[in-house]
Design an enzyme around this catalytic site. Structure first.
Site, PDB file in Angstrom:
ATOM      1  N   GLY A  49     -40.867 -30.436  56.146  1.00 19.85           N
ATOM      2  CA  GLY A  49     -41.041 -31.705  55.436  1.00 19.85           C
ATOM      3  C   GLY A  49     -39.670 -32.319  55.271  1.00 19.85           C
ATOM      4  O   GLY A  49     -38.888 -32.359  56.220  1.00 19.85           O
ATOM      5  N   GLU A  50     -39.356 -32.725  54.085  1.00 20.61           N
ATOM      6  CA  GLU A  50     -38.050 -33.337  53.815  1.00 20.61           C
ATOM      7  C   GLU A  50     -37.404 -32.563  52.667  1.00 20.61           C
ATOM      8  O   GLU A  50     -37.860 -32.643  51.525  1.00 20.61           O
ATOM      9  CB  GLU A  50     -38.274 -34.814  53.475  1.00 20.61           C
ATOM     10  N   SER A  51     -36.370 -31.806  53.003  1.00 18.31           N
ATOM     11  CA  SER A  51     -35.809 -30.882  52.007  1.00 18.31           C
ATOM     12  C   SER A  51     -35.204 -31.613  50.805  1.00 18.31           C
ATOM     13  O   SER A  51     -35.222 -31.093  49.687  1.00 18.31           O
ATOM     14  CB  SER A  51     -34.767 -29.975  52.652  1.00 18.31           C
ATOM     15  N   CYS A  81     -38.314 -24.725  58.668  1.00 19.63           N
ATOM     16  CA  CYS A  81     -37.610 -26.009  58.817  1.00 19.63           C
ATOM     17  C   CYS A  81     -37.039 -26.472  57.469  1.00 19.63           C
ATOM     18  O   CYS A  81     -36.097 -25.857  56.990  1.00 19.63           O
ATOM     19  CB  CYS A  81     -38.525 -27.027  59.479  1.00 19.63           C
ATOM     20  N   ARG A 110     -28.264 -29.818  58.237  1.00 16.66           N
ATOM     21  CA  ARG A 110     -29.513 -30.584  58.342  1.00 16.66           C
ATOM     22  C   ARG A 110     -29.494 -31.489  59.582  1.00 16.66           C
ATOM     23  O   ARG A 110     -28.462 -32.041  59.939  1.00 16.66           O
ATOM     24  CB  ARG A 110     -29.721 -31.460  57.106  1.00 16.66           C
ATOM     25  N   ARG A 139     -36.420 -32.390  63.987  1.00 17.48           N
ATOM     26  CA  ARG A 139     -35.251 -32.652  63.113  1.00 17.48           C
ATOM     27  C   ARG A 139     -34.838 -31.363  62.397  1.00 17.48           C
ATOM     28  O   ARG A 139     -34.691 -31.305  61.180  1.00 17.48           O
ATOM     29  CB  ARG A 139     -35.564 -33.760  62.105  1.00 17.48           C
ATOM     30  N   HIS A 173     -41.258 -24.765  63.683  1.00 16.71           N
ATOM     31  CA  HIS A 173     -42.536 -24.880  62.953  1.00 16.71           C
ATOM     32  C   HIS A 173     -43.596 -23.929  63.519  1.00 16.71           C
ATOM     33  O   HIS A 173     -44.447 -24.375  64.310  1.00 16.71           O
ATOM     34  CB  HIS A 173     -43.064 -26.317  63.079  1.00 16.71           C
ATOM     35  N   GLU A 175     -46.173 -22.968  62.263  1.00 15.13           N
ATOM     36  CA  GLU A 175     -47.519 -23.329  61.797  1.00 15.13           C
ATOM     37  C   GLU A 175     -48.165 -24.403  62.664  1.00 15.13           C
ATOM     38  O   GLU A 175     -49.340 -24.693  62.527  1.00 15.13           O
ATOM     39  CB  GLU A 175     -47.458 -23.788  60.326  1.00 15.13           C
TER      40      GLU A 175
HETATM   41  N1  GLN Z   1     -34.679 -32.747  58.484  1.00 17.60           N
HETATM   42  C1  GLN Z   1     -35.546 -32.264  57.463  1.00 17.60           C
HETATM   43  C2  GLN Z   1     -34.774 -31.945  56.192  1.00 17.60           C
HETATM   44  O1  GLN Z   1     -33.620 -32.009  56.138  1.00 17.60           O
HETATM   45  C3  GLN Z   1     -36.326 -31.047  57.915  1.00 17.60           C
HETATM   46  C4  GLN Z   1     -37.276 -31.424  59.018  1.00 17.60           C
HETATM   47  C5  GLN Z   1     -38.547 -30.643  59.047  1.00 17.60           C
HETATM   48  O2  GLN Z   1     -38.882 -29.895  58.127  1.00 17.60           O
HETATM   49  N2  GLN Z   1     -39.311 -30.880  60.073  1.00 17.60           N
HETATM   50  O3  GLN Z   1     -35.386 -31.608  55.216  1.00 17.60           O
END
Ligand code: GLN
Length: 193
Positions: A49-51, A81, A110, A139, A173, A175
């Site tokens: 997701g987005e950390s 991720c 990141r 990403r 990922h 999953e």
């Molecule tokens: N770039 C995202 C982050 O910094 C991580 C990307 C992902 O979980 N697919 O959180």
């Protein structure tokens, strides 16, 4: 043995796919959104997701401290991720106020494999698996330094799947594939501990 009870951090990101795989391999799963959801868990999965967003939500939900405490008390964790970033000891190119649990001796950078359009897939040799695992990188964080972790898979010589005791993390990922082998490896390790 009774089915393992595995929580999936459900503040943001790709948590549903993890739940589906865990259920398919016989675990009981629960979405974790607030501290009371942690009670009785053997393990917690932190999804992609987005950390930076997850870090903020971990603080506002009041989950950050109790998760840290549960890990200290022996709960296993598997971060994928963004989840890997949440478990790292140090973060490069993060937000200044971004928090992490620091349970894996790795530094991650990141988005170091490029932007969304640079997402890619590749086959990885994984310790404990007979056949390569087809991995999706979106990403993804890059492990730029590592210390006391066991490296279970590498890409161009850099760790992409690591483990330190009961804490596991993947920069890809697992999953998102119809392949549950990495989740099984993690669950087997939790069962043994
Ligand atoms: N770039 C995202 C982050 O910094 C991580 C990307 C992902 O979980 N697919 O959180």
């Amino acid at each position: 043995m009774a089915a393992l009870n595995i929580g999936v951090l459900a503040l943001q990101g790709a948590f549903a796919a993890h739940q589906e795989i865990l259920r398919d391999i016989g675990c009981t799963t629960r979405q974790v959104r607030e501290p009371k959801d942690l009670v009785g868990l053997h393990a917690l999965v932190m999804p992609g997701g987005e950390s930076t967003t997850m870090s903020k939500l971990l603080l506002t939900s009041g989950l950050f401290e109790p998760i840290g405490q549960a890990i200290d008390d022996g709960m296993a964790v598997f971060g994928t991720c963004a989840g890997m970033i949440l478990l790292a000891s140090a973060i490069e190119d993060g937000r200044a106020d971004q928090c992490s649990f620091g349970v894996l001796g790795i530094t991650v950078q990141r988005n170091a494999y490029g932007r969304q359009v640079d997402s890619f897939e590749t086959d990885l040799d994984v310790v404990g698996l007979d056949e390569p695992f087809h991995a999706v990188f979106i990403r993804a964080p890059r492990v730029t330094r590592f210390g006391s972790v066991e490296v279970l898979a590498r890409l161009d010589d850099e760790p992409v799947l690591v483990r330190q005791g009961k804490a596991w993390a993947a920069s890809f990922h697992p999953e998102l594939q119809a392949d549950d082998r990495i989740h099984r490896l993690f669950v087997e390790c939790v069962e043994k501990e």
